[in-house]
Design a protein around this motif. Structure first.
Motif, PDB file in Angstrom:
ATOM      1  N   LEU A   1      -3.556  54.807  -6.695  1.00 60.06           N
ATOM      2  CA  LEU A   1      -4.419  55.696  -7.471  1.00 60.06           C
ATOM      3  C   LEU A   1      -5.391  56.462  -6.579  1.00 60.06           C
ATOM      4  CD1 LEU A   1      -5.218  53.576 -10.648  1.00 60.06           C
ATOM      5  CD2 LEU A   1      -3.956  55.724 -10.531  1.00 60.06           C
ATOM      6  N   GLY A   2      -5.794  55.840  -5.474  1.00 60.76           N
ATOM      7  CA  GLY A   2      -6.639  56.562  -4.531  1.00 60.76           C
ATOM      8  C   GLY A   2      -5.916  57.761  -3.940  1.00 60.76           C
ATOM      9  N   ASN A   3      -4.654  57.590  -3.601  1.00 62.61           N
ATOM     10  CA  ASN A   3      -3.856  58.710  -3.091  1.00 62.61           C
ATOM     11  C   ASN A   3      -3.686  59.787  -4.155  1.00 62.61           C
ATOM     12  OD1 ASN A   3      -3.578  57.101  -0.851  1.00 62.61           O
ATOM     13  ND2 ASN A   3      -1.602  56.294  -1.462  1.00 62.61           N
ATOM     14  N   PHE A   4      -3.470  59.345  -5.397  1.00 64.09           N
ATOM     15  CA  PHE A   4      -3.300  60.309  -6.489  1.00 64.09           C
ATOM     16  C   PHE A   4      -4.572  61.135  -6.693  1.00 64.09           C
ATOM     17  CE2 PHE A   4      -3.789  61.212 -11.066  1.00 64.09           C
ATOM     18  CZ  PHE A   4      -2.703  62.065 -11.235  1.00 64.09           C
ATOM     19  N   TRP A   5      -5.723  60.477  -6.709  1.00 63.81           N
ATOM     20  CA  TRP A   5      -6.991  61.186  -6.870  1.00 63.81           C
ATOM     21  C   TRP A   5      -7.264  62.106  -5.691  1.00 63.81           C
ATOM     22  CZ3 TRP A   5      -9.874  62.310 -10.776  1.00 63.81           C
ATOM     23  CH2 TRP A   5      -9.870  61.505 -11.912  1.00 63.81           C
ATOM     24  N   LEU A   6      -6.877  61.688  -4.495  1.00 67.79           N
ATOM     25  CA  LEU A   6      -7.080  62.530  -3.315  1.00 67.79           C
ATOM     26  C   LEU A   6      -6.275  63.814  -3.425  1.00 67.79           C
ATOM     27  CD1 LEU A   6      -8.349  62.859  -0.513  1.00 67.79           C
ATOM     28  CD2 LEU A   6      -6.379  61.660   0.439  1.00 67.79           C
ATOM     29  N   ILE A   7      -5.026  63.716  -3.858  1.00 69.70           N
ATOM     30  CA  ILE A   7      -4.192  64.907  -4.011  1.00 69.70           C
ATOM     31  C   ILE A   7      -4.770  65.833  -5.077  1.00 69.70           C
ATOM     32  CG2 ILE A   7      -1.897  65.740  -4.626  1.00 69.70           C
ATOM     33  CD1 ILE A   7      -2.131  64.384  -1.897  1.00 69.70           C
ATOM     34  N   LEU A   8      -5.215  65.276  -6.190  1.00 68.16           N
ATOM     35  CA  LEU A   8      -5.812  66.106  -7.239  1.00 68.16           C
ATOM     36  C   LEU A   8      -7.067  66.812  -6.740  1.00 68.16           C
ATOM     37  CD1 LEU A   8      -5.543  63.997 -10.532  1.00 68.16           C
ATOM     38  CD2 LEU A   8      -4.200  65.987  -9.863  1.00 68.16           C
TER      39      LEU A   8
END
Length: 548
Positions: free
Chosen positions: A385-392
């Protein structure tokens, strides 16, 4: 200017990590704690910088200016990293020795006692104060008394996570996204050549007058034929007319054909055609200027035309640049498939070629950069989820900068494209530590997790972006449109990043995953297990109640 953002980020993060350590620890332990806290994330962001600009410095880049820029960035990133990893860390050790021995960090003299300072003037107390007069010298966390840290902890964190503030932040983000989307739909189809010139130069004056009064015509295009042709052949004459169809021409060929028709002269073979051209046509005063457009060669007693040129001017509408690019796209393929070998060129074509790629290039580079981030974070997963939030977050900042700079009348030139690449790395550099600290936090609520994240990284982020913005101020005084474009792009990049780190992410992370409920369950299970163990020990040996 770009590399200062990367370098100061590492300086402030390492300084913040050093200040979070306890001052009564040995120097080796403090350095180890600071490096383990900061250098892992800084190493990853530096690697991403190096990979991104390394691709730009590779042989696959066909623009030499971009290649040189990316090579300099790669060297600067390496110097920055090793400077912070080695020299700046050594400076922190020296500063730690001064702190422990109560020496002044600037004057390197022994700090007087509090009783002595109380008898001195206020300016002397301010200069010689080490910040520990009102607290214990070996306080657990003296960094909490830093004014930015105190402001974030006591005021800002409570305000931004207030339930009445969150709806306004959501509305603010919707406005931000709307303007960004509107700007992305209005991206200019290319760069204005005026922006590449120095402000108030004669070239700018000429370009403005030309665009104002003579913009209905394309640039004068040189049409160069670089092989011997049978100009007297009717088929060749028709091919030349077809190629120049739709243009106003300044051509020795048309003038010569008109001269032959008016004089009722026949020149259907090579010898007659060249003889009349040299002995009669080019001798006339009104046609003598065509001598420089024809290159003759002599083989024995026979003359040949080995090369010639003519000029083409197209009638265009107000969108001169777009139509000039269309002319290039029309003429250049013809030079490859036609039986006549020719080249078309004008000095402005150098900018037109760049102009033709200026829309697709930043989109492709930014998209490829985001894809690269996805691949790297997939193999170096800290938290999905950290990677997902970073991409967003990075996508939102990138699109925001792209849309807002379009609304600010910034064209797609080489500077704006490079700034878009830099924005990608700049956003990751500042958002990644904040996001990963949040997703890995073990507090009971998301609100408490985001408060701790801001408290841990907010000071370094604010110090770095503030220093970066101050460093951009001299760009305002450089008399160059290109430099002003650099200022606009970097100002938008830093402002959008600051907005996301301190306003948008702290609110949105309290609405959406990751959830912190499993941390509650784990802590409750541990507490219940600890209580059961204590009860068992009490039942087995009542004498050990006090010890338990």
């Amino acid at each position: 200017f770009l590399i200062s953002g990367h370098g100061t980020k590492g300086v402030f993060e390492l300084l913040s990590g050093w200040r979070r350590t306890r001052e009564n620890l040995p120097f080796k332990d403090r350095v180890a704690d600071a490096y383990s806290d900061v250098m892992v994330s800084y190493t990853m962001t530096s690697s991403l910088y190096f990979i991104a600009f390394g691709m730009g410095a590779s042989p696959f880049t066909n623009i030499e200016a971009v290649k040189v820029f990316c090579q300099n960035m790669c060297v600067s990133i390496l110097l920055n990293y090793f400077y912070i990893f080695s020299f700046f860390g050594s400076c922190l050790v020296f500063a730690g020795q001064l702190e422990q021995n109560r020496y002044h960090s600037i004057f390197c003299c022994k700090i007087p006692s509090a009783e002595y300072l109380d008898r001195k003037p206020m300016w002397f107390q301010t200069m010689m104060n080490d910040g520990h007069q009102h607290t214990s010298h070996h306080e657990t966390n003296p960094y909490q008394h830093h004014f930015i840290q105190h402001f974030l902890r006591e005021h800002y964190n409570e305000w931004i996570t207030n339930i009445y503030v969150k709806p306004f932040v959501v509305i603010l983000y919707l406005i931000y996204a709307s303007f960004s989307f509107m700007g992305c739909l209005q991206i200019n189809d290319g760069a204005n050549i005026i922006n590449l010139l120095a402000s108030e130069s004669p070239s700018v004056s000429y370009a403005l007058i030309q665009q104002k009064y003579f913009s209905n015509y394309s640039p004068v295009i040189g049409f160069y034929i670089y092989e011997p042709l049978e100009y007297w052949n009717g088929t060749v004459q028709e091919d030349l007319k077809t190629l120049s169809q739709g243009f106003n021409t300044v051509s020795w060929i048309e003038q010569y054909y008109q001269y032959l028709r008016v004089g009722n002269i026949s020149a259907t073979n090579k010898s007659d055609f060249i003889s009349i051209l040299q002995s009669s046509f080019l001798k006339k005063p009104e046609f003598q200027h065509f001598k420089n457009d024809i290159i003759f060669s002599k083989a024995g007693d026979e003359n040949n035309i080995i090369a010639s040129r003519l000029y083409l001017v197209a009638r265009t509408s107000e969108n001169t640049q777009r139509e000039a690019v269309e002319l290039l796209e029309k003429l250049r393929p013809l030079s490859l498939i036609q039986s006549i070998k020719f080249i078309v060129f004008n000095p402005t074509f150098v900018f037109m070629d760049h102009y033709g790629l200026s829309v697709t290039m930043p989109v492709l580079i930014s998209g490829f950069g985001i894809l690269l981030v996805l691949i790297l974070t997939f193999f170096l997963v800290i938290h999905p989820l950290g990677n997902f939030w970073l991409i967003l977050s990075v996508t939102s900042i990138e699109l925001g900068v792209l849309g807002l700079m379009t609304l600010w009348n910034v064209d797609m030139d080489c500077i704006s494209i490079l700034c878009l690449i830099y924005t990608l790395n700049f956003a990751i550099d500042h958002c990644a530590p904040l996001l990963y600290t949040f997703v890995l936090a073990t507090e009971h609520t998301r609100t408490q997790c985001i408060k701790n994240s801001l408290q841990e990284h907010g000071t370094a982020i604010l110090q770095n972006i503030s220093s970066f913005l101050i460093g951009l101020v001299p760009l305002l005084f450089v008399p160059s449109n290109l430099t002003f474009t650099l200022f606009k792009c970097l100002l938008l990049a830093s402002s959008c990043t600051l907005l996301h780190c301190f306003v948008i992410l702290p609110v949105f992370l309290t609405f959406f995953p990751p959830s912190k409920k499993h941390h509650k369950k784990k802590k409750r299970a541990k507490r219940k297990e600890r209580e059961e163990i204590e009860c068992i020990e009490i039942q087995e040996n009542p004498d050990h109640v006090t010890a338990v």
